[in-house]
Design an enzyme around this catalytic site. Structure first.
Site, short mmCIF file in Angstrom:
data_model
loop_
_atom_site.label_atom_id
_atom_site.label_comp_id
_atom_site.label_asym_id
_atom_site.label_seq_id
_atom_site.Cartn_x
_atom_site.Cartn_y
_atom_site.Cartn_z
CE LYS A 9 -52.86 -19.62 -18.71
NZ LYS A 9 -53.82 -20.52 -19.05
CG ASP B 26 -51.82 -19.58 -22.31
OD1 ASP B 26 -53.04 -20.02 -22.68
OD2 ASP B 26 -51.04 -20.19 -21.25
CB THR C 218 -56.81 -18.32 -20.50
OG1 THR C 218 -55.75 -19.10 -20.91
CG2 THR C 218 -57.31 -19.08 -19.22
#
Ligand SMILES: NC(=O)c1ccc[n+]([C@@H]2O[C@H](COP(=O)([O-])OP(=O)(O)OC[C@H]3O[C@@H](n4cnc5c(N)ncnc54)[C@H](O)[C@@H]3O)[C@@H](O)[C@H]2O)c1
Length: 339
Positions: A196, A249, A253
């Protein structure tokens, strides 16, 4: 009744401090190890790290050590908050490994080692006695240190091949504002947390170029598609990528003001060069080195990861991000599928 445990956190950066404080407030005996002697002395004196976690004090009862053997002497749990590319060397000299101790290792880093292409639990596995390898855990998910340190409600996942050990780690965190789920998909959780950051670099580039929400939505979705593709090839459970360590996530992010990876991408989108950006940063942006590893893993396993490949070209081959976006938009027509 809750049991007090002996816990050592390796790495006194932002995430190490946030986790150490959290565990300490939850009544555990916590030591922290900082490898840099000067930084360690400053932390022992001032009990804060204003450049990384302004306004946050390190709890008085946390022991801060520069000596790894002392710091890990009686640890039942060792949390590793050292950046991915340094974890192997940080564990290299650990005398703990010779002492007969059998702690549970919990990786907190989000990256894939350059060269070996190993996930962090694999790196740790090569450094610890065979008897504890199957219980190595990784804790991951949407969890910026700046927010955890301020006790903002957060939910994460802890993964281990041995689910009972993952549950033991889960039990360390019986706190009102830090909720931990457990899973046995270690591969999926580690890949999700690492990859990610590559997509977050791209999200930052879009921000730097002042593009829109449509573009960001497309990036996150297609970014997830290529993460899932590689994950399936490497043995992950595809559903993990719908969870906290995956989409949770990734979205956090790509949208967050706290993300260093998104920030690096933003500056690149604004026209700065990677080398000058990194020179001005005191904190690690894991996505940069992990972009190299992710590209290698994709090539090695014959997985199509067009966004990752374009991020690589922008970072390391000076391709203008605008041209990279044009090339992604101009690829052959495809069906929307996940394999
Ligand atoms: N900061 C966050 O919000 C957050 C949240 C979740 C996960 N993480 C992950 O945790 C890891 C650490 O991130 P951070 O934000 O604490 O980084 P940081 O830059 O704030 O701190 C890194 C720490 O590692 C130490 N270190 C650096 N080089 C070392 C070496 N060669 N040997 C041993 N120690 C070394 C530094 O001294 C410092 O204590 C990263 O993988 C990051 O992706 C961070």
């Amino acid at each position: 009744m809750k049991k007090t445990r002996n816990i050592t956190v390796l790495g006194a950066g932002s995430w190490g401090i946030a986790i150490a404080n959290l565990l300490n407030k939850n009544s555990h005996d916590v030591s922290m190890w900082e490898f840099d002697l000067e930084v360690c002395s400053r932390l022992q004196q001032n009990r804060e790290l204003p450049a990384k976690l302004p306004g946050i004090k390190i709890e008085e009862s946390i022991i801060i050590e520069n000596d790894l053997t002392k710091a890990t002497k009686s640890a039942e749990f060792v949390f590793c908050a050292v950046p991915a590319q340094y974890l192997r060397s940080a564990l290299a000299n650990s005398l703990l490994l010779k002492s007969g101790a059998r702690p549970v290792f919990v990786n907190l880093a989000k990256g894939i080692e350059v060269g070996s292409l190993k996930r962090m639990s694999e790196v740790i596995g090569e450094r610890v006695p065979a008897g504890i390898r199957s219980g190595i855990c990784t804790l991951s998910g949407p969890s910026h240190a700046e927010e955890v340190a301020r006790d903002i409600p957060t939910a994460v996942t802890v993964a281990s091949n041995n689910i009972e050990i993952a549950e033991k780690v889960q039990n360390l965190f019986l706190t009102p504002n830090f909720r931990v789920y457990a899973t046995n998909d270690l591969v999926g959780v580690e890949l999700a947390g690492s990859l990610k950051n590559v997509i977050a670099l791209a999200a930052g580039m879009l921000d730097g170029l002042n593009l829109g929400d449509n573009t960001r939505g497309a990036l996150i979705t297609r970014g997830l598609a290529e993460i899932v593709r590689l994950g399936i090839k490497l043995g992950a459970d595809p559903m993990t990528f719908s969870g906290l360590a995956g989409i949770g996530d990734l979205v956090t992010t790509c949208l967050s003001k706290h993300s260093r990876n998104r920030h690096v991408g933003d500056l690149i989108g604004c026209g700065q060069k990677l080398a000058e950006i990194l020179k001005g940063m005191s904190m690690v942006a894991e996505g940069v080195e992990t972009t190299r590893s992710a590209r290698e893993l994709a090539l090695k396993n014959d997985v199509e990861m067009p966004i990752t490949f374009e991020v690589y070209k922008v970072l390391f081959e000076n391709k203008p991000p605008q041209t990279a976006i044009g090339d992604l938009m101009g690829r052959d027509q495809k069906h929307e599928k996940w394999d």
